[in-house]
Design a protein around this motif. Sequence first.
Motif, short mmCIF file in Angstrom:
data_model
loop_
_atom_site.label_atom_id
_atom_site.label_comp_id
_atom_site.label_asym_id
_atom_site.label_seq_id
_atom_site.Cartn_x
_atom_site.Cartn_y
_atom_site.Cartn_z
N PRO A 120 0.81 -1.23 0.00
CA PRO A 120 0.00 0.00 0.00
C PRO A 120 0.84 1.28 0.00
N TRP A 121 2.06 1.25 0.54
CA TRP A 121 2.85 2.47 0.61
C TRP A 121 3.70 2.68 -0.63
N GLN A 122 3.69 1.76 -1.55
CA GLN A 122 4.41 1.93 -2.80
C GLN A 122 3.45 2.44 -3.86
N TRP A 123 3.84 3.48 -4.55
CA TRP A 123 3.01 4.02 -5.61
C TRP A 123 3.91 4.72 -6.62
N SER A 124 3.39 4.89 -7.80
CA SER A 124 4.14 5.60 -8.83
C SER A 124 3.41 6.89 -9.16
N ALA A 125 4.11 7.76 -9.86
CA ALA A 125 3.51 9.04 -10.25
C ALA A 125 2.32 8.83 -11.16
N ALA A 126 2.38 7.83 -12.04
CA ALA A 126 1.27 7.56 -12.96
C ALA A 126 0.03 7.14 -12.18
N GLU A 127 0.21 6.28 -11.18
CA GLU A 127 -0.94 5.86 -10.36
C GLU A 127 -1.51 7.03 -9.58
N LEU A 128 -0.64 7.89 -9.11
CA LEU A 128 -1.08 9.06 -8.36
C LEU A 128 -1.94 9.96 -9.24
N VAL A 129 -1.47 10.27 -10.43
CA VAL A 129 -2.20 11.17 -11.33
C VAL A 129 -3.49 10.52 -11.82
N ARG A 130 -3.45 9.22 -12.12
CA ARG A 130 -4.66 8.53 -12.58
C ARG A 130 -5.74 8.52 -11.51
N GLY A 131 -5.34 8.49 -10.25
CA GLY A 131 -6.32 8.41 -9.18
C GLY A 131 -6.98 9.74 -8.83
N LEU A 132 -6.52 10.83 -9.42
CA LEU A 132 -7.09 12.14 -9.13
C LEU A 132 -8.08 12.58 -10.19
N ARG A 133 -9.02 13.39 -9.78
CA ARG A 133 -9.94 14.00 -10.74
C ARG A 133 -9.19 15.09 -11.50
N PRO A 134 -9.72 15.50 -12.66
CA PRO A 134 -9.01 16.52 -13.45
C PRO A 134 -8.75 17.82 -12.69
N GLN B 90 -8.42 18.14 -9.50
CA GLN B 90 -7.41 17.87 -8.48
C GLN B 90 -6.01 17.82 -9.09
N ARG B 91 -5.92 17.29 -10.30
CA ARG B 91 -4.63 17.30 -11.00
C ARG B 91 -4.16 18.72 -11.24
N LEU B 92 -5.09 19.56 -11.66
CA LEU B 92 -4.76 20.95 -11.92
C LEU B 92 -4.29 21.66 -10.65
N VAL B 93 -5.00 21.44 -9.56
CA VAL B 93 -4.62 22.04 -8.28
C VAL B 93 -3.25 21.54 -7.83
N MET B 94 -3.00 20.24 -7.96
CA MET B 94 -1.71 19.67 -7.58
C MET B 94 -0.58 20.28 -8.41
N CYS B 95 -0.78 20.37 -9.72
CA CYS B 95 0.25 20.96 -10.58
C CYS B 95 0.48 22.43 -10.24
N GLY B 96 -0.58 23.16 -9.97
CA GLY B 96 -0.45 24.57 -9.59
C GLY B 96 0.31 24.74 -8.29
N CYS B 97 0.01 23.88 -7.31
CA CYS B 97 0.72 23.95 -6.03
C CYS B 97 2.19 23.60 -6.19
N LEU B 98 2.48 22.57 -6.97
CA LEU B 98 3.88 22.19 -7.19
C LEU B 98 4.65 23.28 -7.93
N CYS B 99 3.99 23.93 -8.89
CA CYS B 99 4.64 25.03 -9.60
C CYS B 99 4.87 26.21 -8.67
N ALA B 100 3.90 26.53 -7.83
CA ALA B 100 4.06 27.63 -6.88
C ALA B 100 5.17 27.34 -5.87
N LEU B 101 5.36 26.07 -5.54
CA LEU B 101 6.40 25.71 -4.60
C LEU B 101 7.80 25.75 -5.21
N MET B 102 7.90 26.03 -6.49
CA MET B 102 9.22 26.21 -7.11
C MET B 102 9.79 27.58 -6.79
N VAL B 103 8.94 28.53 -6.40
CA VAL B 103 9.39 29.89 -6.10
C VAL B 103 10.42 29.90 -4.95
#
Length: 137
Positions: free
Chosen positions: A3-17, A19-32
């Motif tokens: 259960p604690w092993q996962w890949s990025a593809a499984e993570l993205v597939r498990g999210l709604r569209p 939620q994917r957008l919010v996750m990408c936005g947060c990750l981009c904002a955290l690059m600052v």
Amino acid sequence: MRPWQWSAAELVRGLRPWQRLVMCGCLCALMVPFWFAAQNVHRFTSGHRTKTEGTVYCAWDGPCRGSWLLPGRRQGSGEIEGLTFAADEEGLLDIPLFAGRDWAVTDRSGLLTRAIVEALFGAIGMVVVLWIAWARS
């Protein structure tokens, strides 16, 4: 798979569209914070020890501004971080600085400390965002 092993593809597939957008936005904002950390590391490695030249002007409630001489007889000027004076002390000369062409600090170790804090903030933020995304997927 555990259960604690996962890949990025499984993570993205498990999210709604959305939620994917919010996750990408947060990750981009955290690059600052990483950009600011890289800027401080660059300043730490490329700056020079020098002293002020001429008069240093400090605003009553703002930053101090002055000029300094860099190696190769290049002139630098701008805001000096970490310097505060009362109005009668503005005429002091030869204040030790660590500076580049358009920036100066009174304490070089402050640059490295800020870089570490900013990088840690960015890394912790990314872990939190990915943990929340993993929990939602």
